[in-house]
Design a protein around this motif. Sequence first.
Motif, short mmCIF file in Angstrom:
data_model
loop_
_atom_site.label_atom_id
_atom_site.label_comp_id
_atom_site.label_asym_id
_atom_site.label_seq_id
_atom_site.Cartn_x
_atom_site.Cartn_y
_atom_site.Cartn_z
N SER A 216 0.88 -1.17 0.00
CA SER A 216 0.00 0.00 0.00
C SER A 216 0.91 1.21 0.00
CB SER A 216 -0.91 -0.01 1.24
OG SER A 216 -1.73 1.14 1.26
N THR B 114 -0.82 3.35 -5.73
CA THR B 114 -1.67 2.18 -5.79
C THR B 114 -1.55 1.26 -4.59
OG1 THR B 114 -2.23 0.32 -7.23
CG2 THR B 114 0.07 0.79 -6.93
N GLU B 115 -2.41 0.23 -4.59
CA GLU B 115 -2.29 -0.92 -3.71
C GLU B 115 -2.18 -2.15 -4.60
OE1 GLU B 115 -5.59 -1.04 -1.05
OE2 GLU B 115 -4.72 0.47 0.30
N LEU C 265 -5.17 -3.72 -6.75
CA LEU C 265 -6.48 -3.45 -6.14
C LEU C 265 -6.93 -2.02 -6.40
CD1 LEU C 265 -6.39 -5.25 -2.68
CD2 LEU C 265 -7.13 -6.11 -4.91
N GLU C 266 -6.00 -1.08 -6.29
CA GLU C 266 -6.30 0.34 -6.53
C GLU C 266 -5.16 0.98 -7.30
OE1 GLU C 266 -7.17 2.49 -3.00
OE2 GLU C 266 -8.79 1.15 -2.35
N GLY C 267 -5.49 1.99 -8.09
CA GLY C 267 -4.45 2.72 -8.82
C GLY C 267 -3.93 1.95 -10.01
N SER D 191 -4.13 -1.66 -14.23
CA SER D 191 -4.80 -0.80 -13.25
C SER D 191 -5.71 -1.63 -12.35
CB SER D 191 -5.60 0.30 -13.96
OG SER D 191 -6.49 -0.27 -14.91
N ALA D 192 -6.55 -0.96 -11.58
CA ALA D 192 -7.38 -1.62 -10.56
C ALA D 192 -8.14 -2.81 -11.12
CB ALA D 192 -8.34 -0.61 -9.95
N ASN D 193 -8.17 -3.91 -10.34
CA ASN D 193 -8.91 -5.13 -10.68
C ASN D 193 -8.32 -5.89 -11.86
OD1 ASN D 193 -10.88 -4.67 -8.62
ND2 ASN D 193 -11.86 -3.17 -9.97
#
Length: 318
Positions: free
Chosen positions: A162, A185-186, A201-203, A216-218
């Motif tokens: 994170s 991001t995470e 997960l994010e960013g 990117s995310a996901n």
Amino acid sequence: MPNIQTSTVLQQQAIEWILRLDSATCTPADRQAFAEWLALGEDRRRIYQQLASRWNKLDRYKGRDFPVRRQALSYRAPHKRTRRLSTLALAASLLLGLGIATFSEYGWYGYPRHYATERGSRQTVHLADGSRLELSGDTELTLRVNRWRRSVELIKGEAFFSVAHNPQQPFEVQAGHGSIVDIGTEFDVRLQNRQVAVAVLEGAVKIVTSGSREISANQVLAYDQRGDFLESQDKPATITAWLRGQLVFENRRLDEVLSELERFHDTRLTLADPSLAKLRVSGTFHIGNLDGALNVIAMTLPVNIQRPSPGQVILAGR
């Protein structure tokens, strides 16, 4: 409490003792003389320990060739004590004084911190900038933070990052034959069976191997030991389920499942027949319940569970 002048003199003496004791020419008589000097007062012991601690931190860079440091380490105490501090001892004192600023987390070079977890354990590492590293079981990495960069080398296992984004101090993870660069991001990085899987997960992150791609995310992207990208059917929530105390497998090879289970338990899991490795496993297992996971595997696959000795499980075909 010694006054400033006395402290300066004791610091100079302590530096000379550090150099003399670290020298290849140090004799038993020198060590006896040092013990006698140290016994003259608690202030000597305190000052010596402070400076020796700094010297030891700097000593982590023996492999790097600093001319002044090389001179300091080759120091030999003068026969005539006409000066309290020799030129070479002065060089050492400069190293000691500047070393912490140079090699500290926010110096121009920084110094590495090594972290390792045992099977079945986890560790959280907090950075001063608010970033957080979560180490899974049986994981090993090296972290270096300096004024210009935050970098991690993932040696084995899995870690979740994170990251507090800072374009002036990029965050980069080296894993296998590639690097993952944070773009705020995470993300999770898993190094297993000579393949690296990155789940965001994010960013977003930028992955650089034999080529360069951003995810990117996901999204999940993997690469092999040659640095070639591999498409992955895993979902980020599946890969990071260990953070929630679960392991989720979707059509995963049995040998990969056993390898991952091993990271969370002090038990060796082996296959009696290598051909069983290609069997596929799907299911959600609680990290702390190894027996439950093995029982489900035995119920859904043509294998039997054998326990020849404590800490060892063999899966044999039936």
